[in-house]
Design an enzyme around this catalytic site. Structure first.
Site, PDB file in Angstrom:
ATOM      1  N   HIS A  37       0.826  -0.975  -0.037  1.00 33.04           N
ATOM      2  CA  HIS A  37      -0.091  -0.179  -0.017  1.00 33.04           C
ATOM      3  C   HIS A  37       0.808   1.172   0.054  1.00 33.04           C
ATOM      4  O   HIS A  37       2.150   1.194   0.272  1.00 33.04           O
ATOM      5  CB  HIS A  37      -0.904  -0.050   1.290  1.00 33.04           C
ATOM      6  CG  HIS A  37      -0.121   0.088   2.445  1.00 33.04           C
ATOM      7  ND1 HIS A  37       0.401  -0.951   3.305  1.00 33.04           N
ATOM      8  CD2 HIS A  37       0.206   1.162   3.264  1.00 33.04           C
ATOM      9  CE1 HIS A  37       1.094  -0.324   4.123  1.00 33.04           C
ATOM     10  NE2 HIS A  37       0.978   0.829   4.308  1.00 33.04           N
ATOM     11  N   HIS A 120       5.786   6.092  -0.946  1.00 35.72           N
ATOM     12  CA  HIS A 120       6.562   4.877  -1.297  1.00 35.72           C
ATOM     13  C   HIS A 120       5.722   3.856  -0.900  1.00 35.72           C
ATOM     14  O   HIS A 120       4.621   3.897  -0.405  1.00 35.72           O
ATOM     15  CB  HIS A 120       7.810   4.975  -0.473  1.00 35.72           C
ATOM     16  CG  HIS A 120       7.623   4.709   0.883  1.00 35.72           C
ATOM     17  ND1 HIS A 120       7.245   5.872   1.833  1.00 35.72           N
ATOM     18  CD2 HIS A 120       7.498   3.792   1.609  1.00 35.72           C
ATOM     19  CE1 HIS A 120       7.006   5.526   2.851  1.00 35.72           C
ATOM     20  NE2 HIS A 120       7.502   4.080   3.009  1.00 35.72           N
TER      21      HIS A 120
END
Length: 180
Positions: A37, A120
Site C-alpha cells: 500500500h 513509497h
C-alpha cells in the site's frame, strides 16, 4: 483499541510487479503482496471514539481521482538501513490528496507525525543488512517503473500485529471524484 492508517491500495498487476523485486538481500523480511500500500497518514493506536472520528473526518474529503506511477527503489535509514521501498512519483494530485487527509485528521484531533511525506511502497524491512548491500540493491533496481495506474479511492486501514507480519484490513473506503 485500533491501530489505524490511511493509504492507497495497489492494483493486483502493480503488486505483482513489486513482488518480482523481492529477492537477493540478506536480512530482508519481504512484505507479503497483500500488505502493499502507499501510506497517506499513520494515525496509530486509537479507541472507538478515535476510530469514529477518523471515519467522519475522512468522509469529508473531496479530491479528484488521478493516475500514479511507481518508479525507483530506495532505502530508509542513513547508516543502518531499516527498509527498502519503491518510490511513487510525487504527482500534484497525490500531494493534494495527502495534504487533505492530513489536514482532516489534524482537525479531528489526531497528533500525526511531522516528517515530510515521501510517497513509497515498502518492499521489505531490514535487519542486519549493510548499507553497502542496501545501496547496491537500490542501484541495481533503480530503473524500476510501473504504471501509470488509476487511483480512484483511498482507504482507512486497521493493522493487527501477527506472529510474522501485520494483518491489514480495510475499515472504510472513500471515492475520489472523477477528474474528467
Amino acid at each position: 483499541m485500533h491501530r489505524l492508517f490511511v493509504a492507497l491500495s495497489l492494483p493486483e498487476i502493480v503488486a505483482d510487479a513489486l513482488t518480482t523485486l523481492q529477492y537477493g538481500v540478506e536480512g530482508a523480511r519481504w512484505r507479503p503482496v497483500e500488505n502493499f500500500h502507499l501510506t497517506l497518514a499513520f494515525i496509530g493506536e486509537t479507541d472507538r471514539h478515535g476510530f469514529d472520528a477518523a471515519i467522519d473526518a475522512l468522509s469529508e474529503i473531496d479530491a479528484p481521482s488521478f493516475e500514479l506511477r511507481l518508479s525507483g527503489i530506495g532505502t530508509f535509514g542513513d547508516k543502518k538501513p531499516h527498509s527498502l521501498w519503491a518510490g511513487a512519483d510525487a504527482a500534484p494530485a497525490l500531494l493534494h490528496l495527502q495534504a487533505k487527509v492530513e489536514t482532516a485528521l489534524r482537525r479531528a484531533g489526531f497528533d500525526l507525525e511531522k516528517r515530510k511525506f515521501k510517497p513509497h511502497v515498502t518492499l521489505a524491512y531490514l535487519k542486519g543488512t549493510t548499507l553497502h548491500e542496501a545501496e547496491s540493491y537500490a542501484a541495481q533496481h533503480g530503473l524500476f517503473s510501473c504504471g501509470p495506474f488509476p487511483v480512484e479511492d483511498f482507504h482507512l486501514y486497521s493493522s493487527k500485529l501477527g506472529n510474522t507480519t501485520s494483518v491489514y484490513e480495510i475499515e472504510a473506503s472513500y471515492a475520489l471524484s472523477s477528474s474528467r
